[in-house]
Enzyme design. Structure first.
Site, PDB file in Angstrom:
ATOM      1  N   LYS A 128     120.775  -5.119 -21.073  1.00 23.22           N
ATOM      2  CA  LYS A 128     119.974  -6.042 -21.884  1.00 23.22           C
ATOM      3  C   LYS A 128     119.542  -5.445 -23.228  1.00 23.22           C
ATOM      4  O   LYS A 128     118.418  -5.665 -23.686  1.00 23.22           O
ATOM      5  CB  LYS A 128     118.767  -6.547 -21.093  1.00 23.22           C
ATOM      6  CG  LYS A 128     119.154  -7.462 -19.931  1.00 23.22           C
ATOM      7  CD  LYS A 128     117.943  -8.025 -19.216  1.00 23.22           C
ATOM      8  CE  LYS A 128     118.361  -9.082 -18.205  1.00 23.22           C
ATOM      9  NZ  LYS A 128     119.150  -8.546 -17.103  1.00 23.22           N
ATOM     10  N   ASP A 143     122.997 -14.746 -16.857  1.00 22.88           N
ATOM     11  CA  ASP A 143     121.728 -14.117 -17.234  1.00 22.88           C
ATOM     12  C   ASP A 143     121.639 -14.081 -18.754  1.00 22.88           C
ATOM     13  O   ASP A 143     122.308 -13.288 -19.404  1.00 22.88           O
ATOM     14  CB  ASP A 143     121.669 -12.700 -16.655  1.00 22.88           C
ATOM     15  CG  ASP A 143     120.313 -12.033 -16.854  1.00 22.88           C
ATOM     16  OD1 ASP A 143     119.571 -12.457 -17.755  1.00 22.88           O
ATOM     17  OD2 ASP A 143     120.011 -11.074 -16.118  1.00 22.88           O
ATOM     18  N   HIS A 170     124.429 -28.094 -42.052  1.00 21.23           N
ATOM     19  CA  HIS A 170     123.101 -27.988 -41.448  1.00 21.23           C
ATOM     20  C   HIS A 170     122.173 -29.086 -41.964  1.00 21.23           C
ATOM     21  O   HIS A 170     121.382 -29.652 -41.211  1.00 21.23           O
ATOM     22  CB  HIS A 170     122.499 -26.604 -41.718  1.00 21.23           C
ATOM     23  CG  HIS A 170     123.048 -25.533 -40.835  1.00 21.23           C
ATOM     24  ND1 HIS A 170     124.284 -24.968 -41.033  1.00 21.23           N
ATOM     25  CD2 HIS A 170     122.537 -24.936 -39.716  1.00 21.23           C
ATOM     26  CE1 HIS A 170     124.509 -24.062 -40.101  1.00 21.23           C
ATOM     27  NE2 HIS A 170     123.465 -24.024 -39.292  1.00 21.23           N
ATOM     28  N   GLU A 175     120.056 -26.140 -31.117  1.00 22.53           N
ATOM     29  CA  GLU A 175     120.394 -25.910 -32.525  1.00 22.53           C
ATOM     30  C   GLU A 175     121.443 -26.905 -32.987  1.00 22.53           C
ATOM     31  O   GLU A 175     122.605 -26.873 -32.545  1.00 22.53           O
ATOM     32  CB  GLU A 175     120.927 -24.486 -32.735  1.00 22.53           C
ATOM     33  CG  GLU A 175     121.252 -24.186 -34.184  1.00 22.53           C
ATOM     34  CD  GLU A 175     121.971 -22.872 -34.382  1.00 22.53           C
ATOM     35  OE1 GLU A 175     122.464 -22.636 -35.497  1.00 22.53           O
ATOM     36  OE2 GLU A 175     122.043 -22.069 -33.430  1.00 22.53           O
TER      37      GLU A 175
END
Length: 409
Positions: A231, A305, A396, A100
């Site tokens: 998660k 993770d 951006h 990104e």
């Protein structure tokens, strides 16, 4: 002219792909057999299964199955980021793996602001990783018998857990009853490892003991019954701890807000109030701008993770004006699942990134959590500043170079 979609050739699995000498298929023969099935372009295979990766296949045997190569994600550096932590007070350069545009630039700006302001204070306040096995009994009478027995066996549970790991310890056991279901909430310490596998193995051993020794035999036992918060973002994630609970705070002079962020402390706190209400209206868990950006990029770079970003990105950002009209800013992250041993921390690229941080191996997990909290603080300051200064969209447009043709390989 045909308008039908091209047929997609199904990828075979099982023995046709995983044949070879190693259990999880990490030999050159295994690699070649998979690529024969996939039939890529030569260039595609060369990018994924590059010579360095192919020459070090054995390094990945504990981290992935049915391997075909490695994905190359660009890594940038944010810093220097001055963190005044529990055991280390110094400047860190934080590797961030991302695709990104503007992400690294934003965290770099926030990090430099924090450092110029004298650094932020960061602390790990609590530690623990839970597993929540579920048990089904016939009725509430059996559940009462089970809980009474289990409370007498807590020392045995601790000993069983300790027998499965050198580093983990069972800290606390709680019971939650719903109908004829019982959720056993087991909270563990995990040393300098993130610890999900560690606590799963220890929990399985405790469940086995319960199944064999409990005077009332459960009808069903599930090693994880979806209550631990693993998660996923959940309401309990905001009020408990999963991994490490870390905070970071700083007071920034108003002159530096103007110099670095081109806005004012007053405008930033005004925006904070609007965004906090927006988060409530949207049903958000916690109040924060974009913790997931920092954590996903740092987790990929440093061998964590990445799936745990789901719970790790739960937290609270707060901005206030001080009596001297400076800006007080803090972040609280209750669920940083991070470690400096185990998992992906020994992989070549990830170890190299931890070396850049100076946080390789045992004794550094708390500092890593504090650095990540400080990084999230840097990102919150930068994004709020950009929005308040009217620079968010322009950044951006400029850095992602929208409208330009994507370069071809």
């Amino acid at each position: 002219m045909s308008t039908s979609s091209p047929k997609i050739r199904p990828v075979r699995c099982g023995k046709e792909i995983t044949t070879g000498s190693s259990p999880h298929g990490h030999s050159h023969e295994d690699l070649n057999s998979r690529w024969q099935v996939l039939r890529p372009t030569p260039q595609g295979r060369a990018f994924i299964a590059d010579p360095l990766t192919v020459s070090t296949l054995n390094l990945y045997r504990r981290n992935v199955e049915d391997m075909i190569g490695t994905a190359k994600v660009p890594v940038g550096i944010a810093g220097p980021l001055h963190v005044k932590g529990t055991s280390q007070d110094g400047e860190f350069y934080v590797p961030l793996a991302t695709t990104e545009a503007t992400l690294v630039a934003s965290y770099n700006r926030g990090s430099q602001l924090i450092t110029a302001a004298g650094g932020c204070t960061a602390r790990v306040l609590d530690r623990g990783v839970a597993r929540a096995p579920g048990f089904i009994f016939r009725n509430i009478s059996e559940i009462e018998c089970f809980i009474a027995w289990a409370k007498r066996e807590l020392k045995a549970f601790e000993q069983i857990a300790a027998s499965t790991t050198r580093y983990g310890r069972l800290l606390k056991t709680e019971f939650l009853v719903e109908g004829n279901h019982v959720y056993l909430i087991l909270q563990f310490s995990t040393g300098d490892a993130a610890g999900q596998n560690m606590v799963t193995i220890a929990t399985a051993a405790i469940c086995k003991y319960i199944s064999e020794q409990c005077p009332v035999t459960p009808q069903r036992v599930y090693v994880e019954a979806n209550l631990s918060g693993d998660k996923k973002a959940s309401a309990q994630s905001l009020f408990t701890v999963r991994g490490r609970k870390a905070v970071a705070e700083i007071t920034i002079p108003s002159s530096m807000i103007s110099m670095f962020l081109h806005t004012t402390a007053e405008e930033m706190t005004r925006y904070f109030r609007v965004s906090a209400i927006g988060g409530i209206l949207g049903g958000a868990i916690g109040i924060q701008g974009h913790y997931a950006n920092a954590l996903a990029a740092a987790y990929i770079a440093c061998g964590q993770d990445v799936g745990c970003v789901a719970e790790s990105a739960v937290g609270i950002t707060r901005l206030e004006i001080t009596q001297s009209e400076d800006l007080y800013a803090s972040v609280t992250l209750p669920n940083l699942i991070v470690g400096t041993v185990g998992g992906g921390t020994a992989l070549p690229t990830q170890r190299a990134c931890l070396e850049i941080l100076g946080l390789v191996g045992p004794g550094h997990a708390d500092t890593l959590a504090e650095v990540l909290a400080a990084l999230c603080l840097a990102g919150e300051l930068s994004i709020v500043g950009a929005i308040c200064a009217g620079e968010f969209t322009a950044a951006h447009l400029r850095m992602a170079r929208l409208g330009e043709e994507q370069p071809h390989v």
